[in-house]
Each structure stands twice: as structure tokens, then as C-alpha cells.
Scaffold this motif. Sequence first.
Motif, PDB file in Angstrom:
ATOM      1  N   TYR A 134      40.287  41.388 -45.948  1.00 55.07           N
ATOM      2  CA  TYR A 134      38.912  40.864 -45.903  1.00 55.07           C
ATOM      3  C   TYR A 134      38.520  40.087 -47.160  1.00 55.07           C
ATOM      4  CZ  TYR A 134      38.123  43.761 -41.743  1.00 55.07           C
ATOM      5  OH  TYR A 134      38.197  44.331 -40.509  1.00 55.07           O
ATOM      6  N   VAL A 154      38.010  29.813 -41.378  1.00 61.94           N
ATOM      7  CA  VAL A 154      37.975  30.197 -39.961  1.00 61.94           C
ATOM      8  C   VAL A 154      39.392  30.330 -39.416  1.00 61.94           C
ATOM      9  CG1 VAL A 154      37.507  29.282 -37.674  1.00 61.94           C
ATOM     10  CG2 VAL A 154      35.697  29.374 -39.353  1.00 61.94           C
ATOM     11  N   MET A 157      41.134  33.436 -41.013  1.00 63.19           N
ATOM     12  CA  MET A 157      40.585  34.723 -40.628  1.00 63.19           C
ATOM     13  C   MET A 157      40.813  35.013 -39.156  1.00 63.19           C
ATOM     14  SD  MET A 157      36.949  36.423 -41.378  1.00 63.19           S
ATOM     15  CE  MET A 157      36.693  38.084 -40.810  1.00 63.19           C
ATOM     16  N   ALA A 165      44.443  43.135 -34.912  1.00 60.07           N
ATOM     17  CA  ALA A 165      44.114  43.807 -33.651  1.00 60.07           C
ATOM     18  C   ALA A 165      45.386  44.184 -32.900  1.00 60.07           C
ATOM     19  CB  ALA A 165      43.229  42.910 -32.786  1.00 60.07           C
ATOM     20  N   LEU A 168      46.830  47.180 -34.515  1.00 55.90           N
ATOM     21  CA  LEU A 168      46.045  48.354 -34.147  1.00 55.90           C
ATOM     22  C   LEU A 168      46.427  48.856 -32.758  1.00 55.90           C
ATOM     23  CD1 LEU A 168      43.708  50.084 -35.112  1.00 55.90           C
ATOM     24  CD2 LEU A 168      42.154  48.503 -34.002  1.00 55.90           C
TER      25      LEU A 168
ATOM     26  N   PHE B  14      42.615  44.260 -23.391  1.00 59.78           N
ATOM     27  CA  PHE B  14      43.365  43.620 -24.467  1.00 59.78           C
ATOM     28  C   PHE B  14      43.796  42.210 -24.049  1.00 59.78           C
ATOM     29  CE2 PHE B  14      47.146  42.788 -27.017  1.00 59.78           C
ATOM     30  CZ  PHE B  14      46.712  43.162 -28.283  1.00 59.78           C
ATOM     31  N   VAL B  21      40.598  34.540 -26.909  1.00 63.03           N
ATOM     32  CA  VAL B  21      40.921  33.950 -28.209  1.00 63.03           C
ATOM     33  C   VAL B  21      41.659  32.629 -28.032  1.00 63.03           C
ATOM     34  CG1 VAL B  21      42.322  34.241 -30.273  1.00 63.03           C
ATOM     35  CG2 VAL B  21      40.983  36.138 -29.431  1.00 63.03           C
ATOM     36  N   LEU B  27      33.538  29.408 -31.199  1.00 60.39           N
ATOM     37  CA  LEU B  27      34.050  30.440 -32.106  1.00 60.39           C
ATOM     38  C   LEU B  27      33.411  31.806 -31.868  1.00 60.39           C
ATOM     39  CD1 LEU B  27      34.435  28.430 -35.397  1.00 60.39           C
ATOM     40  CD2 LEU B  27      36.232  29.437 -34.023  1.00 60.39           C
ATOM     41  N   VAL B  30      35.324  33.360 -29.179  1.00 61.98           N
ATOM     42  CA  VAL B  30      36.614  33.794 -29.721  1.00 61.98           C
ATOM     43  C   VAL B  30      36.457  35.133 -30.435  1.00 61.98           C
ATOM     44  CG1 VAL B  30      38.375  33.235 -31.412  1.00 61.98           C
ATOM     45  CG2 VAL B  30      37.505  31.463 -29.919  1.00 61.98           C
ATOM     46  N   LEU B  31      35.350  35.244 -31.193  1.00 60.93           N
ATOM     47  CA  LEU B  31      35.093  36.500 -31.915  1.00 60.93           C
ATOM     48  C   LEU B  31      34.925  37.659 -30.940  1.00 60.93           C
ATOM     49  CD1 LEU B  31      34.460  37.977 -34.537  1.00 60.93           C
ATOM     50  CD2 LEU B  31      32.092  37.318 -34.279  1.00 60.93           C
ATOM     51  N   VAL B  34      38.256  38.869 -29.883  1.00 63.70           N
ATOM     52  CA  VAL B  34      38.902  39.754 -30.864  1.00 63.70           C
ATOM     53  C   VAL B  34      38.302  41.158 -30.768  1.00 63.70           C
ATOM     54  CG1 VAL B  34      39.319  40.165 -33.301  1.00 63.70           C
ATOM     55  CG2 VAL B  34      39.450  37.864 -32.407  1.00 63.70           C
ATOM     56  N   MET B  37      39.762  43.059 -28.009  1.00 60.53           N
ATOM     57  CA  MET B  37      41.092  43.573 -28.322  1.00 60.53           C
ATOM     58  C   MET B  37      40.987  44.873 -29.121  1.00 60.53           C
ATOM     59  SD  MET B  37      42.902  39.983 -29.318  1.00 60.53           S
ATOM     60  CE  MET B  37      44.528  40.563 -29.734  1.00 60.53           C
ATOM     61  N   MET B  38      40.049  44.891 -30.065  1.00 57.28           N
ATOM     62  CA  MET B  38      39.908  46.108 -30.877  1.00 57.28           C
ATOM     63  C   MET B  38      39.342  47.256 -30.045  1.00 57.28           C
ATOM     64  SD  MET B  38      38.688  44.529 -34.482  1.00 57.28           S
ATOM     65  CE  MET B  38      38.975  45.956 -35.482  1.00 57.28           C
ATOM     66  N   GLU B  73      34.156  43.235 -40.213  1.00 59.51           N
ATOM     67  CA  GLU B  73      34.877  42.020 -39.867  1.00 59.51           C
ATOM     68  C   GLU B  73      33.940  40.994 -39.237  1.00 59.51           C
ATOM     69  OE1 GLU B  73      39.336  41.987 -38.444  1.00 59.51           O
ATOM     70  OE2 GLU B  73      38.002  42.322 -36.766  1.00 59.51           O
ATOM     71  N   PHE B  77      33.100  37.240 -40.519  1.00 61.09           N
ATOM     72  CA  PHE B  77      33.438  36.089 -39.683  1.00 61.09           C
ATOM     73  C   PHE B  77      32.184  35.294 -39.337  1.00 61.09           C
ATOM     74  CE2 PHE B  77      35.048  33.985 -35.771  1.00 61.09           C
ATOM     75  CZ  PHE B  77      36.105  33.336 -36.367  1.00 61.09           C
ATOM     76  N   ILE B  80      31.089  33.199 -42.177  1.00 60.67           N
ATOM     77  CA  ILE B  80      31.939  32.013 -42.339  1.00 60.67           C
ATOM     78  C   ILE B  80      31.575  30.960 -41.289  1.00 60.67           C
ATOM     79  CG2 ILE B  80      34.296  31.175 -42.167  1.00 60.67           C
ATOM     80  CD1 ILE B  80      35.232  33.686 -43.507  1.00 60.67           C
ATOM     81  N   ILE B  81      31.331  31.437 -40.042  1.00 61.38           N
ATOM     82  CA  ILE B  81      30.939  30.501 -38.987  1.00 61.38           C
ATOM     83  C   ILE B  81      29.619  29.812 -39.349  1.00 61.38           C
ATOM     84  CG2 ILE B  81      30.195  30.290 -36.594  1.00 61.38           C
ATOM     85  CD1 ILE B  81      31.992  32.470 -35.827  1.00 61.38           C
TER      86      ILE B  81
END
Lengths: 475, 101
Positions: A134, A154, A157, A165, A168, B14, B21, B27, B30-31, B34, B37-38, B73, B77, B80-81
Motif C-alpha cells: 500500500y 492506477v 495498484m 486477491a 488470498l 471470483f 476487472v 475504474l 474495476v474496483l 476486485v 474477488m476478495m 485498499e 484506490f 488515486i482515482i
Amino acid sequence: MSDLVLFLPETICLLGALMLFAAQTVGARYRVVWVLAMLAGALALAASVWTWPLSGEPFYPGIYHVGFFSQFVKTIIAGGFVFVAAISSRPHTVREEAWAELPMFLLLATTGMMMLASAMELVTLYISMELAAYPVYVAVALHRSHDFRGESAVKYMLQGMVASAVTLYGMTFIFGLTGSTYGADIFLQLDSLAGQPLFWLAALLVLAGFLFKLAAFPFHFWAPDTYQTAPHEVVTFVATASKVAAIAVLCRIAALVAPAGLDAQLLTTVLMWMSVGAMTLGNLAALRQGDLKRLLGYSAVAHAGYVLIGIQTLSATGLTAALFYAIGYAAMSGLCFLVVVEVGRDDDLVPIESLAGLHQRAPLLAATLLIGVFGLIGLPPTVGFIGKWFLFSAAIEQGQFVLVLVAAVNSAVALYYYLLVIRQAYLVDPVRAAPLHTGMVTLLVAGATTGLVVAMGIVPGWFWTKSIEAVAALM
Amino acid sequence: MNLESFLLLSLVLFSLGLFAVLAHRNLIAVLIGVELMMNAASLNLMAFNRFSVTDPVTGQVFVLIIIGLAAAEVAIFLSIILNLYRTRRTIDAEQLTELKG
């Protein structure tokens, strides 16, 4: 209490990061922050060396293992941080308002990387991995240029998040199959697990996150973009300390699987093909790059391939060679990036042509670049040669002649683009005639690292013995 | 309900996340992919926890930690976006073509 001594290097990094946070909150000048960061780095380095003879498990049993391997790796990582801090006495490519924050983020990431070297349990491993990642994501976004800031962060990251993921998801299956997150418990059940394809699939998924950090094929897509457009100082960190941490984790996981008699065919085959892919793709793509940092990015992909040669053998010799090469590679690429930081002071992008006539503008920097690039090529008397020698002989021990042949051909191909870099620095007349002044600290660090690269190449004995001891402590 | 159905569900989640993604241009979408998936990983952990593991504490702690890290996270993110949007006026992944190789 005595247990906490084992955690000393990480504690110093954490407290150092907190101190840096406090310093930049009260608006300390960058000079002060920088001296504090150097101090914290040096202390962490000293503490790592001091803890070499110690071993044990601080906190809870089975979660966090301190031994010669972990402390040796932590020493290299702390050394990497000191190196990066030393060359960022004025981090020109980072926007000026954020200068004071840069060392804090890097020190936090260093803490995470150190914890990676010791983590023996899945949850700890996952937390350390994210702690190491991070802060670097944020640091990449600190670029001074509006055009690069968001985009490269972007891209980096996004791919990092996906890779972690996937890791994980793999960890959950290992937990499901073994009923435990402890490395020791998983190790005990390996015999019965070895027959299950699902276990090997899960193990490969777990490796994804670390292969991403290493920029190994097919998780390399971020490398060229991030290398090209992240702030020079941050890339230096990504290219040195981050790689060592990734290799350390891969060694630890490989050492877990390595004991003889285990049928790890799937794992070795996949790692071998990744190695071949990374070497070939990295070197071929590097051939047509005009940007120095992007070229070094593809070169990092290729070097990930070389390191994987050692890891996929799953033998003590191979892992030792990988660890040895990790130290050497961190030093060699560090040298190249030191020159990038100095030459690219005023530019966001560093085309190879910007090196033109470097031997006239800054003879010492040109010599530094020469040693660094010779190391990356693998020419004696640098560590690049002897490190590759160790890696290749470990593979030959396993009878993998074809793999070594591919690697040798790759090294020959790589010669071309590395020599183009040298040619610019030594044979082309300067475009900008003004001499390039380099700070005392940077020159000192350049000298010390050059010394390390050459010393490891001429008398590898001490480093090799230490690497053997480290891997022996692991197995 | 048995273990297999949960694992199947998490596999679907998943894969959907990974598809999001790879396929989405926005974006934020896309997030979300993710995050899916987690969450698939978390669901896996809880399913194993319920059906096959003797000590149910580990999985629950793991999931709590995943939730915490995922929040951190997302925060990074999104910022940043936001930064990207301020300078470029877009969060379309296809338009991030300043860098080419």
C-alpha cells in the motif's frame, strides 16, 4: 520482554515511520525529515545485523519466525532503504509539497517487507504483503507531473490488487485443505496433500502475489509502465528492496516444499516455464526500448526469470543461488537507478539519449553506470557473472541443460541493449554540456555499492557462505 | 447446503470479479470487481470454517482482517482515482494511454 528484541529491526522501522509522520505533520523542513529517515534506516540496518545470531519466535508461537535467514534478508532490505533514502536527499521527481511524506511511506513499506521475511503463517503473510504494498502505491502517486501521477499509480495498484486477491483466494484453499493457517501445520500435512492437484493449484495461486512483486512473467505487465513513469526514487525502491522481499518469500515457500521425496512436478514445471517466459519476453522487449527506465523495467522482468531458475530447482543450492543473486541484483540495479536519479533530475522521462556524454559531464557517475550495467549483463568481475554462474550450475545439478541453454542465449541477446546504454554514456558527445554535480552522500553510496558489486564478484566466498547458512536456517 | 455449493458460489463470484476487472472500462467498476474477488475469498474461508475446520476462530479472524484491509485498499484506490479525475477529467481505463510500449 527479551522476545521483543527479536522484533527490533521492525520496531525501529515502525517507530521511525511514526516519527517521520510526526515530523511532517508539524511541518519540519525536508532536510530534517531526510536526516531522521537516514538515521532510522541506519539504526534498522544495525539492528538487523545485531540480531543475526538470535533466533526464536516473538509474540505467539508459530506465527513469526526470526532466524538467520530472516535477519539476513532484513539486513539487505534495510540496506536497500538506506540506499534509496541516501539518493533522495532532494527527490526532484516527487512533487515538492509531498517530499516530507516520501521517506515515511518508504519506511512503512520497508517494515512490511521485513515482516514478509519472517512471516510463517498465512494471515501474517497476507498482512505483511499488503503493508509492503500500500505505501508504495501511494508513493508512486506522488509524482510531480500531472500526466503521470494518476495513470501510473492506477496501473500499478490495479494489477497489485488483483494479484493479492488471487493470492488470498489461493490461501483460502490451503486453509480449507489443511484446516490451519500455520506454516508448520501445513508442512506436516504435505505428504498427504502432495497427491492432490487442488493443493498445487492453490500453492500456485498463493505464489501469484509474490511473482507480481518480482515482476515475473505473466505478472510483469506493470513493470515497464511503472518503472517508466513513477518517480525515480520510488522506482529505485521498487527495483531493489521490493525484489529482495519477494525473492525471500519465494525461497521460504520453496523451502517448505523442497524436502526430498515430494512430487512437486506441477510447481516446478510451471515455475520453469515462467522463468523461460520472463527471460525471453523481458530481453526481447527490452531490445526496442528507447526509454532508459522502461528498458530497466524489462531488464527486471528478465532478471526475475534468472532468479526463478534457482527457485524452480527447489534444492538448497538453487535457493542459495537465488538469495545470493537477489543481493547482487539489488546492488546492480540500484547503481543503474542511482544514475537515473541524477541524470533525470529535471526530466520526467529519461530517454537513453539523455545519458549522452556522461563520461564528460560526470565521470564518476559514468563509471557507476558502467559497473551496474556490466553486472546486469553478467560480465566478470561483477556479481552479475558469479551470481549467474551459481544459478546456472544449480540448474545443471538437476540436469536442466535446456533451461540453462535458454538462459545463456538470453544473456547474449541482452548484451545488445545494455551495450547501447554504455555506448550513449561513453562514446556519444554530450548534448547538454554542463557538468552534472552530484552530492557527496550520493557519491559515497555509489562508491560503497560499486564496491559491493565488485567485491561479491571477485571474492564471493563470504557472501556465498552466509547465503548457504541462511538457506540452511530455512530448511 | 453443503460445502461444495458454497465453494461453487465463491468460484462464480471470483470469476465475475476477474471478468469485471478485465472487461470494464470504468475504474470504479474495476474496483468493484476486485472487491468481489476478495469477497469470494472471504466466503471461501467462512465455508471452510463452517464445514471442515475444527477450530472456527482462525477463519473468522482472517475474514475480519480481510474486511479491514479491503477498506484501506478502497480508500487508497479511490483517492488515486480522484486525483486522476482532477487532472484528466476521466476515469475511463481506455483513455489511460499516455504510456505506451
